[in-house]
Design a protein around this motif. Structure first.
Motif, PDB file in Angstrom:
ATOM      1  N   THR A 160      -4.380   1.164   1.652  1.00  0.00           N
ATOM      2  CA  THR A 160      -5.692   0.898   2.250  1.00  0.00           C
ATOM      3  C   THR A 160      -6.738   0.637   1.181  1.00  0.00           C
ATOM      4  OG1 THR A 160      -5.088   2.300   4.123  1.00  0.00           O
ATOM      5  CG2 THR A 160      -7.424   1.791   3.838  1.00  0.00           C
ATOM      6  N   HIS A 161      -6.698   1.406   0.101  1.00  0.00           N
ATOM      7  CA  HIS A 161      -7.629   1.212  -1.016  1.00  0.00           C
ATOM      8  C   HIS A 161      -7.557  -0.228  -1.535  1.00  0.00           C
ATOM      9  CE1 HIS A 161      -9.701   1.919  -4.829  1.00  0.00           C
ATOM     10  NE2 HIS A 161      -8.640   1.450  -5.451  1.00  0.00           N
ATOM     11  N   HIS A 162      -6.358  -0.728  -1.753  1.00  0.00           N
ATOM     12  CA  HIS A 162      -6.202  -2.091  -2.262  1.00  0.00           C
ATOM     13  C   HIS A 162      -6.504  -3.139  -1.184  1.00  0.00           C
ATOM     14  CE1 HIS A 162      -4.648  -1.111  -6.244  1.00  0.00           C
ATOM     15  NE2 HIS A 162      -3.965  -0.133  -5.675  1.00  0.00           N
ATOM     16  N   TYR A 163      -6.167  -2.844   0.052  1.00  0.00           N
ATOM     17  CA  TYR A 163      -6.452  -3.743   1.172  1.00  0.00           C
ATOM     18  C   TYR A 163      -7.946  -4.005   1.294  1.00  0.00           C
ATOM     19  CZ  TYR A 163      -7.307  -4.809   6.151  1.00  0.00           C
ATOM     20  OH  TYR A 163      -7.757  -5.340   7.333  1.00  0.00           O
ATOM     21  N   LEU A 164      -8.747  -2.941   1.151  1.00  0.00           N
ATOM     22  CA  LEU A 164     -10.197  -3.085   1.271  1.00  0.00           C
ATOM     23  C   LEU A 164     -10.798  -3.861   0.094  1.00  0.00           C
ATOM     24  CD1 LEU A 164     -11.095   0.467   2.640  1.00  0.00           C
ATOM     25  CD2 LEU A 164     -11.038  -1.703   3.895  1.00  0.00           C
ATOM     26  N   ARG A 165     -10.029  -4.023  -0.949  1.00  0.00           N
ATOM     27  CA  ARG A 165     -10.458  -4.852  -2.092  1.00  0.00           C
ATOM     28  C   ARG A 165      -9.934  -6.283  -1.972  1.00  0.00           C
ATOM     29  NH1 ARG A 165      -8.853  -1.381  -7.317  1.00  0.00           N
ATOM     30  NH2 ARG A 165      -9.639  -3.260  -8.332  1.00  0.00           N
ATOM     31  N   GLY A 166      -9.331  -6.601  -0.841  1.00  0.00           N
ATOM     32  CA  GLY A 166      -8.885  -7.959  -0.590  1.00  0.00           C
ATOM     33  C   GLY A 166      -7.481  -8.265  -1.067  1.00  0.00           C
ATOM     34  N   GLU A 167      -6.707  -7.244  -1.449  1.00  0.00           N
ATOM     35  CA  GLU A 167      -5.354  -7.465  -1.950  1.00  0.00           C
ATOM     36  C   GLU A 167      -4.342  -7.456  -0.802  1.00  0.00           C
ATOM     37  OE1 GLU A 167      -4.149  -5.468  -5.620  1.00  0.00           O
ATOM     38  OE2 GLU A 167      -6.132  -4.544  -5.660  1.00  0.00           O
ATOM     39  N   SER A 168      -3.148  -7.960  -1.078  1.00  0.00           N
ATOM     40  CA  SER A 168      -2.064  -7.958  -0.100  1.00  0.00           C
ATOM     41  C   SER A 168      -0.741  -7.761  -0.825  1.00  0.00           C
ATOM     42  CB  SER A 168      -2.045  -9.265   0.695  1.00  0.00           C
ATOM     43  OG  SER A 168      -1.860 -10.371  -0.170  1.00  0.00           O
ATOM     44  N   ASP A 169       0.327  -7.552  -0.059  1.00  0.00           N
ATOM     45  CA  ASP A 169       1.654  -7.256  -0.600  1.00  0.00           C
ATOM     46  C   ASP A 169       1.586  -6.082  -1.579  1.00  0.00           C
ATOM     47  OD1 ASP A 169       4.358  -7.636  -0.604  1.00  0.00           O
ATOM     48  OD2 ASP A 169       4.350  -9.362  -1.943  1.00  0.00           O
ATOM     49  N   ILE A 170       0.904  -5.057  -1.155  1.00  0.00           N
ATOM     50  CA  ILE A 170       0.508  -3.948  -2.027  1.00  0.00           C
ATOM     51  C   ILE A 170       1.681  -3.019  -2.335  1.00  0.00           C
ATOM     52  CG2 ILE A 170      -1.033  -1.944  -2.182  1.00  0.00           C
ATOM     53  CD1 ILE A 170      -2.813  -3.707  -0.100  1.00  0.00           C
ATOM     54  N   PHE A 171       2.501  -2.735  -1.331  1.00  0.00           N
ATOM     55  CA  PHE A 171       3.646  -1.848  -1.560  1.00  0.00           C
ATOM     56  C   PHE A 171       4.546  -2.407  -2.653  1.00  0.00           C
ATOM     57  CE2 PHE A 171       8.076  -0.660  -0.713  1.00  0.00           C
ATOM     58  CZ  PHE A 171       7.976   0.718  -0.806  1.00  0.00           C
ATOM     59  N   ARG A 172       4.817  -3.704  -2.604  1.00  0.00           N
ATOM     60  CA  ARG A 172       5.681  -4.328  -3.594  1.00  0.00           C
ATOM     61  C   ARG A 172       5.058  -4.256  -4.996  1.00  0.00           C
ATOM     62  NH1 ARG A 172       9.217  -8.290  -2.112  1.00  0.00           N
ATOM     63  NH2 ARG A 172       7.876  -8.723  -0.311  1.00  0.00           N
ATOM     64  N   LYS A 173       3.758  -4.492  -5.085  1.00  0.00           N
ATOM     65  CA  LYS A 173       3.088  -4.561  -6.387  1.00  0.00           C
ATOM     66  C   LYS A 173       2.966  -3.199  -7.064  1.00  0.00           C
ATOM     67  CE  LYS A 173       0.091  -8.502  -5.215  1.00  0.00           C
ATOM     68  NZ  LYS A 173      -1.311  -8.886  -4.923  1.00  0.00           N
ATOM     69  N   TYR A 174       2.703  -2.163  -6.269  1.00  0.00           N
ATOM     70  CA  TYR A 174       2.283  -0.892  -6.862  1.00  0.00           C
ATOM     71  C   TYR A 174       3.251   0.280  -6.658  1.00  0.00           C
ATOM     72  CZ  TYR A 174      -2.233  -3.223  -7.344  1.00  0.00           C
ATOM     73  OH  TYR A 174      -3.237  -4.110  -7.671  1.00  0.00           O
ATOM     74  N   HIS A 175       4.221   0.157  -5.749  1.00  0.00           N
ATOM     75  CA  HIS A 175       5.015   1.338  -5.398  1.00  0.00           C
ATOM     76  C   HIS A 175       6.527   1.138  -5.413  1.00  0.00           C
ATOM     77  CE1 HIS A 175       1.369   3.510  -4.341  1.00  0.00           C
ATOM     78  NE2 HIS A 175       0.968   2.420  -3.717  1.00  0.00           N
ATOM     79  N   TYR A 176       6.991  -0.041  -5.104  1.00  0.00           N
ATOM     80  CA  TYR A 176       8.416  -0.256  -4.860  1.00  0.00           C
ATOM     81  C   TYR A 176       9.278   0.131  -6.059  1.00  0.00           C
ATOM     82  CZ  TYR A 176      12.755  -2.745  -3.728  1.00  0.00           C
ATOM     83  OH  TYR A 176      14.058  -3.079  -3.484  1.00  0.00           O
ATOM     84  N   GLU A 177       8.950  -0.351  -7.247  1.00  0.00           N
ATOM     85  CA  GLU A 177       9.796  -0.108  -8.421  1.00  0.00           C
ATOM     86  C   GLU A 177       9.856   1.365  -8.780  1.00  0.00           C
ATOM     87  OE1 GLU A 177      11.885  -2.098  -9.872  1.00  0.00           O
ATOM     88  OE2 GLU A 177      11.301  -3.759  -8.560  1.00  0.00           O
ATOM     89  N   ARG A 178       8.741   2.073  -8.633  1.00  0.00           N
ATOM     90  CA  ARG A 178       8.720   3.500  -8.957  1.00  0.00           C
ATOM     91  C   ARG A 178       9.633   4.283  -8.007  1.00  0.00           C
ATOM     92  NH1 ARG A 178       4.001   4.086  -7.821  1.00  0.00           N
ATOM     93  NH2 ARG A 178       4.136   5.179  -5.831  1.00  0.00           N
ATOM     94  N   LEU A 179       9.567   3.960  -6.724  1.00  0.00           N
ATOM     95  CA  LEU A 179      10.425   4.640  -5.755  1.00  0.00           C
ATOM     96  C   LEU A 179      11.895   4.297  -5.984  1.00  0.00           C
ATOM     97  CD1 LEU A 179       8.347   4.205  -2.466  1.00  0.00           C
ATOM     98  CD2 LEU A 179       8.418   6.189  -3.974  1.00  0.00           C
ATOM     99  N   LYS A 180      12.164   3.041  -6.298  1.00  0.00           N
ATOM    100  CA  LYS A 180      13.544   2.627  -6.552  1.00  0.00           C
ATOM    101  C   LYS A 180      14.110   3.364  -7.762  1.00  0.00           C
ATOM    102  CE  LYS A 180      14.422  -1.703  -7.735  1.00  0.00           C
ATOM    103  NZ  LYS A 180      14.662  -3.170  -7.624  1.00  0.00           N
ATOM    104  N   LYS A 181      13.311   3.513  -8.800  1.00  0.00           N
ATOM    105  CA  LYS A 181      13.751   4.239  -9.991  1.00  0.00           C
ATOM    106  C   LYS A 181      14.052   5.696  -9.672  1.00  0.00           C
ATOM    107  CE  LYS A 181      12.453   5.129 -14.813  1.00  0.00           C
ATOM    108  NZ  LYS A 181      11.398   4.939 -15.859  1.00  0.00           N
ATOM    109  N   GLY A 182      13.342   6.260  -8.717  1.00  0.00           N
ATOM    110  CA  GLY A 182      13.559   7.653  -8.336  1.00  0.00           C
ATOM    111  C   GLY A 182      14.626   7.844  -7.274  1.00  0.00           C
ATOM    112  N   ASP A 183      15.353   6.770  -6.923  1.00  0.00           N
ATOM    113  CA  ASP A 183      16.382   6.843  -5.878  1.00  0.00           C
ATOM    114  C   ASP A 183      15.811   7.321  -4.550  1.00  0.00           C
ATOM    115  OD1 ASP A 183      18.443   5.925  -7.519  1.00  0.00           O
ATOM    116  OD2 ASP A 183      18.959   7.944  -8.209  1.00  0.00           O
ATOM    117  N   ILE A 184      14.561   6.951  -4.280  1.00  0.00           N
ATOM    118  CA  ILE A 184      13.954   7.253  -2.981  1.00  0.00           C
ATOM    119  C   ILE A 184      14.338   6.144  -2.024  1.00  0.00           C
ATOM    120  CG2 ILE A 184      11.824   7.694  -1.715  1.00  0.00           C
ATOM    121  CD1 ILE A 184      12.323   9.784  -3.856  1.00  0.00           C
ATOM    122  N   GLU A 185      15.160   6.456  -1.042  1.00  0.00           N
ATOM    123  CA  GLU A 185      15.574   5.426  -0.093  1.00  0.00           C
ATOM    124  C   GLU A 185      14.622   5.328   1.085  1.00  0.00           C
ATOM    125  OE1 GLU A 185      19.445   6.355   1.490  1.00  0.00           O
ATOM    126  OE2 GLU A 185      18.554   7.530   3.115  1.00  0.00           O
TER     127      GLU A 185
END
Length: 324
Positions: A14-39
């Motif tokens: 939501t923080h990034h959405y309100l700044r006009g950004e999109s595809d936020i999960f991919r940009k900021y979270h996906y790789e970190r979760l994948k590295k942690g084996d979070i399915e």
């Protein structure tokens, strides 16, 4: 693979959405979760300060951000509305999340809003964050005040809809009132043991035992102030001692993960609930380091099948039973 039953990623989206950004999960979270084996896990809608002054407006704002994200990240993340959605996502190699509601301050006494949130996709709800509201009382409210009559009706509606009912953040009076009216599994998505760290957000052994009797699960919380009273002792090793204690008290089938990672939240939001400079357990600063928890579990003697139950199977069992 690991299931994390509590994460504030929608707040950051939501923080990034309100700044006009999109595809936020991919940009900021996906790789970190994948590295942690979070399915997969539960990403919550939370009315974080200062937005808690108009919680319904904030909830709808977050729903708008989620609605924008869902089609953009659909190739890597499924927003699951059934257990079948989770199974399909796993089979096709995508992460998955349930939408959670961390507190229902936003509804006032309007229980119809719970059904609206369910239709949107929410499959989890707690009655409060730390505040007292028209439904129940959190840990910062009057310790003698429990559930209200409307709160009891909310418990029934949540369970009738097929949503996970969460007691994390309730004060003791509200906890016991809720257990007195609930039917079926009740969870504490992100709570530790008061026997090891005397914090009101942690659960007593009696509370842990009662949750196990319902068939529920308690998620281990990595927030440092719930690990140990002394900051230098807020370590991964001492965190896993909470997990070990839960298993001893509740049994292996009722313990999971609910890490409550918050390193990506802005400073003002963090300062609203942390009295220390950082909210991190030493050695577990973010989701990418979750494999270290698994390694510590192995070191102290957990067997592979026990680790698998805690890592994701216990949560899957409750999700399948409750949400269907």
């Amino acid at each position: 693979m690991n299931f994390d039953a509590h994460c504030d990623i929608w707040t950051d989206v939501t923080h990034h959405y309100l700044r006009g950004e999109s595809d936020i999960f991919r940009k900021y979270h996906y790789e970190r979760l994948k590295k942690g084996d979070i399915e997969g896990g539960i990403f919550v809608i939370w009315n974080d300060p200062p937005f808690d002054k108009d919680p319904l407006k904030r909830t709808r704002q977050m729903m708008e951000a989620i609605a924008q994200e869902e089609p953009l990240c659909a190739d890597i993340l499924t927003i699951a509305r059934s257990y079948r959605d989770i199974q399909t996502a796993k089979k096709e190699g995508r992460m998955y999340t349930l939408i959670g509601l961390e507190g229902l301050k936003s509804i006032g006494e309007d229980l119809a809003l719970i059904e609206e949130f369910y239709q949107f996709g929410a499959r989890h709800a707690g009655l409060t964050w730390n505040e007292a509201n028209p439904l129940a009382t959190g840990i910062k409210g009057d310790p003698k005040r429990g559930l209200t009559d409307v709160g009891r009706q909310a418990v029934k509606k949540i369970q009738d809809l097929g949503m996970l009912l969460d007691v994390s953040h309730l004060n003791d009076a509200s906890f016991w009132d809720l257990l007195g009216v609930a039917n079926g599994p009740v969870v504490a998505s992100h709570s530790n043991c008061r026997a090891l760290c005397d914090q009101k957000r942690n659960l007593t052994d009696a509370q842990l035992k009662e949750l196990a009797k319902t068939g529920g699960v308690v998620g281990l919380n990595s927030f440092n102030e719930f690990v140990h009273d002394i900051e230098s002792q807020q370590t991964l090793e001492n965190l896993v001692k909470h997990l070990d204690h839960m298993v001893e008290v509740m049994g292996i089938d009722h313990v999971g993960f609910g890490f409550d990672f918050a390193e990506f939240l802005c400073g003002d939001t963090l300062s609203s609930f942390s009295s220390q400079s950082t909210p991190y357990t030493i050695g577990l600063e973010d989701a990418s380091q979750v494999p270290g928890v698994i390694e510590e579990m192995r070191r102290i003697g957990f067997h592979p099948d026990e680790i698998e139950k805690i890592a994701y199977k216990n949560w899957h069992r409750v999700i399948e039973e409750v949400i269907g």
